[in-house]
Scaffold this motif. Structure first.
Motif, PDB file in Angstrom:
ATOM      1  N   ARG A   9       4.650  -7.697   2.399  1.00 25.81           N
ATOM      2  CA  ARG A   9       3.941  -6.473   2.046  1.00 25.81           C
ATOM      3  C   ARG A   9       2.794  -6.291   3.032  1.00 25.81           C
ATOM      4  N   SER A  10       2.203  -5.107   3.010  1.00 28.25           N
ATOM      5  CA  SER A  10       1.055  -4.898   3.904  1.00 28.25           C
ATOM      6  C   SER A  10      -0.170  -5.673   3.407  1.00 28.25           C
ATOM      7  N   ALA A  47       0.851  -1.201   0.000  1.00 32.27           N
ATOM      8  CA  ALA A  47       0.000   0.000   0.000  1.00 32.27           C
ATOM      9  C   ALA A  47       0.877   1.238   0.000  1.00 32.27           C
ATOM     10  N   SER A  48       1.931   1.203   0.814  1.00 32.41           N
ATOM     11  CA  SER A  48       2.831   2.364   0.825  1.00 32.41           C
ATOM     12  C   SER A  48       3.982   2.039  -0.133  1.00 32.41           C
ATOM     13  N   GLU A  69      14.151   2.440   8.991  1.00 32.82           N
ATOM     14  CA  GLU A  69      13.870   2.206   7.569  1.00 32.82           C
ATOM     15  C   GLU A  69      13.273   3.475   6.959  1.00 32.82           C
ATOM     16  N   ASP A  72       9.958   1.965  10.930  1.00 34.99           N
ATOM     17  CA  ASP A  72       9.826   2.197   9.492  1.00 34.99           C
ATOM     18  C   ASP A  72       9.112   3.538   9.365  1.00 34.99           C
ATOM     19  N   LYS A 122      12.022  -6.999  -0.961  1.00 32.82           N
ATOM     20  CA  LYS A 122      10.639  -7.380  -1.244  1.00 32.82           C
ATOM     21  C   LYS A 122      10.588  -7.928  -2.665  1.00 32.82           C
ATOM     22  N   LYS A 132      10.908  -9.343   8.149  1.00 29.95           N
ATOM     23  CA  LYS A 132       9.905  -8.363   8.587  1.00 29.95           C
ATOM     24  C   LYS A 132       8.578  -8.747   7.934  1.00 29.95           C
ATOM     25  N   ASP A 144      13.942   0.991   1.858  1.00 31.12           N
ATOM     26  CA  ASP A 144      12.807   0.225   1.310  1.00 31.12           C
ATOM     27  C   ASP A 144      12.333   0.931   0.035  1.00 31.12           C
ATOM     28  N   GLN A 150       5.230   4.859   9.990  1.00 28.49           N
ATOM     29  CA  GLN A 150       4.402   3.707   9.601  1.00 28.49           C
ATOM     30  C   GLN A 150       4.477   2.498  10.541  1.00 28.49           C
ATOM     31  N   HIS A 175      -0.927   2.555   6.848  1.00 26.63           N
ATOM     32  CA  HIS A 175      -1.434   1.247   7.286  1.00 26.63           C
ATOM     33  C   HIS A 175      -2.434   1.365   8.429  1.00 26.63           C
TER      34      HIS A 175
HETATM   35  P1  PGA Z   1       3.808  -1.793   1.998  1.00 31.62           P
HETATM   36  O1  PGA Z   1       4.491  -1.519   3.393  1.00 31.62           O
HETATM   37  O2  PGA Z   1       3.787  -3.247   1.759  1.00 31.62           O
HETATM   38  O3  PGA Z   1       2.444  -1.173   2.155  1.00 31.62           O
HETATM   39  O4  PGA Z   1       4.651  -1.060   0.977  1.00 31.62           O
HETATM   40  C1  PGA Z   1       5.518  -2.273   3.943  1.00 31.62           C
HETATM   41  C2  PGA Z   1       6.741  -1.432   4.249  1.00 31.62           C
HETATM   42  O5  PGA Z   1       6.746  -0.209   3.981  1.00 31.62           O
HETATM   43  O6  PGA Z   1       7.746  -1.951   4.720  1.00 31.62           O
END
Ligand code: PGA
Ligand code: ZN
Length: 423
Positions: A364-365, A42-43, A283, A240, A335, A386, A310, A160, A152
Motif C-alpha cells: 500500500r502507499s 490512500a487511493s 493497472e 497504474d 493487496k 509491486k 486493483d 498515479q 500520492h
Molecule cells: P494505495 O495505492 O495503497 O494508496 O491504494 C497503491 C495502488 O493504487 O496500487
C-alpha cells in the motif's frame, strides 16, 4: 500435536505517512512468538474491506486505531485462545460476520492473520515464505515506481504510478542495480528539464510538477535509455492509472492533458500510448465500476498488455469471478488488506491462476517496516511484486528481504519467465 493459539496483543503504531495503524503480536502454545504490522492505502477502492478508524477527532484527526487494537486484545484474543492455528482465518471471518469486515475491522483481522502465520514459521524454524507456500516458491519480478502522480504526489498529474519492470536481467540483484541507475537518471532528467522537484512521493518515486502524463512517459522512457538499457527488451514500463480518482459520471478528466474522455476515448489513449512507449502493463486503466469499459479495454489491449485490476477487483473473489465471467482484465493486483485475511488472499490468487489471470502482489502507499509482503509474493508463486520505489525504508524492507532470500536461499527468479511470456 497441533499448534494452538495462546495469546494475542495489539497496539497502535505509525505508518510511512505518519498515520496510525496497528501491530499485532501472537504467541503460540509452544512459546513461539511473532508480530506483524498492517499497511494502509490512500487511493483506496470503494469495494475494499473496511479499515476501522477511531473517528475521535481529538486524536490524529479521527484516524486513530485504538479501537482496532482493542478488538484484537479483547474479543478476537478471547475467541482464538486455545484454537488450532489452522483455523485462525476461518474463525476471524466468522467472528466478524460482516461481508466487508466492518464490525471488527479488516486492519484488526489482517494483523492477527499475519502475526499468527509468522509465529507458525518461527515455531517450525523455517522462512515465512516456506510456511505460506502454495507451490514452488519463486522470486517475483518487481514492478518499481519511478515517477508518482495522482493522490500520492499532491495531484501533480493524474496517473498515479509510472513504473519499470526490469525483466531482462539474470537476477533480482542485477535488476535492482539497473533500477537504481534508472531512478537516478530520471531524477537528473527531471531537474535538467527545469521541472519543480521537491523530493520523493509517498512510495519513494519522484513526484515532479510535470505538465502532463505524457511527459512522464517520455521522461521515463528516455531515462531507461540514459541508463544504458534497451526499453521494452530489458526494461518495460507499467502504469497504474488509478483512474477511479479522476472519473465522474462517465467521464475521465485529464486536466493536465486538457482533455475529458469517454471510456472509449480513454481506451484509445491507452492504446496509443502503449504502442508509442514500451508499456507492458496497465493497472486500473478504467474506473472501478466501469464494467462495460473494462470489457472493451480487454478486447482491445488484453492480447498484448497485462491489464491489472486493483480498485477494480479489490482482491475480492466475487469481483474477480465477475471479471473472469465477463472477460474483463487479465491480471489481479493482490493487496491483503483489501480483503482482510491471508486465507482469502490465497483464495483470490488461486482463483485467478485457475483462469489464466496473472497476479501482482502489492504493498500500500502507507506501509511499515514489515517485510511480510516479500515472503507472501514468493509463497504465492505470483511472479510479480509491486512495493514502490527503491528509496524509503518501508519499501527497502521488502526489497532487502528479497535480496537476502535470493543470495542466501538461491530461489529461482522469474525475470526470464516474464520475458518469454510464460509467467
Ligand atoms: P494505495 O495505492 O495503497 O494508496 O491504494 C497503491 C495502488 O493504487 O496500487
Ligand atoms: Zn493501484
Amino acid at each position: 500435536m497441533s499448534l494452538l493459539m495462546q495469546q494475542l496483543s495489539a497496539w497502535e503504531i505509525l505508518d510511512s505517512r505518519g498515520r496510525p495503524t496497528i501491530e499485532v503480536e501472537a504467541v503460540l502454545s509452544d512459546g513461539a512468538r511473532a508480530s506483524a504490522q498492517v499497511p494502509s492505502g490512500a487511493s483506496t477502492g470503494k469495494h475494499e474491506a473496511h479499515e476501522l478508524r477511531d473517528g475521535d477527532r481529538s486524536r490524529y484527526g479521527g484516524l486513530g486505531t485504538r479501537r482496532a487494537a482493542a478488538n484484537v486484545n479483547g474479543e478476537i484474543a478471547a475467541a482464538l485462545r486455545g484454537q488450532s492455528v489452522e483455523r485462525c482465518d476461518e474463525i476471524l471471518i466468522a467472528l466478524d460476520g460482516t461481508p466487508n469486515k466492518s464490525r471488527l475491522g479488516a486492519n484488526a483481522l489482517l494483523g492477527v492473520s499475519c502475526a499468527v502465520a509468522r509465529a507458525v514459521s518461527v515455531s517450525r524454524r523455517e522462512p515465512l515464505y516456506q510456511t505460506l507456500a502454495i507451490g514452488e516458491p519463486v522470486l517475483p519480478v518487481p514492478m518499481i515506481n519511478i515517477i508518482s502522480g495522482g493522490l500520492h504526489a499532491g495531484g501533480n498529474i493524474e496517473f498515479q504510478d509510472f513504473l519499470i519492470i526490469p525483466h531482462g536481467f539474470g537476477s533480482m540483484a542485477e535488476a535492482l542495480e539497473a533500477t537504481v541507475k534508472i531512478h537516478t537518471r530520471c531524477g537528473e532528467r527531471i531537474r535538467k528539464g527545469g521541472y519543480l522537484l521537491t523530493g520523493v512521493a509517498d512510495e519513494g518515486g519522484w513526484g515532479p510538477l510535470l505538465p502532463s502524463n505524457r511527459h512522464a512517459l517520455e521522461i521515463l522512457t528516455a531515462s531507461i535509455e540514459d541508463a544504458g538499457f534497451r526499453p521494452g527488451e530489458q526494461v518495460s514500463i507499467a502504469l497504474d492509472v488509478a483512474s477511479s480518482h479522476f472519473y465522474r459520471d462517465g467521464i475521465y478528466t485529464l486536466q493536465s492533458e486538457g482533455r475529458s474522455l469517454t471510456s472509449e476515448e480513454m481506451i484509445e489513449l491507452l492504446a496509443e500510448w502503449s504502442a508509442r512507449f514500451p508499456v507492458a502493463s496497465i493497472e486500473d486503466g478504467l474506473a472501478e465500476d466501469d464494467w462495460p469499459g473494462w470489457r472493451l479495454l480487454t478486447e482491445r489491449l488484453g492480447g498484448r498488455v497485462q491489464l491489472v485490476g486493483d480498485d477494480f477487483f479489490t482482491t475480492n473473489p466475487g469481483r474477480v469471478q465477475r471479471g473472469i465471467d465477463t472477460g474483463c482484465a487479465n491480471a489481479v493486483l493482490v493487496k491483503m488488506n483489501q480483503i482482510g485475511t491471508l486465507r482469502e488472499t490465497f483464495d483470490v490468487v488461486q482463483l485467478a491462476g485457475a483462469h489464466g489471470y496473472r497476479c501482482v502482489v502489492s504493498a500500500r502507499s502507507g506501509e511499515t517496516e514489515d517485510s511480510f509482503l516479500a515472503d507472501l509474493a514468493i509463497a504465492t508463486g505470483a511472479g510479480q511484486i509491486k512495493i514502490g520505489s527503491i528509496t524509503r525504508s518501508e519499501r527497502l524492507a521488502k526489497y532487502n528481504r528479497l535480496l537476502a532470500i535470493e543470495q542466501r536461499d538461491g530461489l529461482r527468479w522469474t525475470g526470464g519467465a516474464w520475458r518469454s511470456g510464460t509467467l
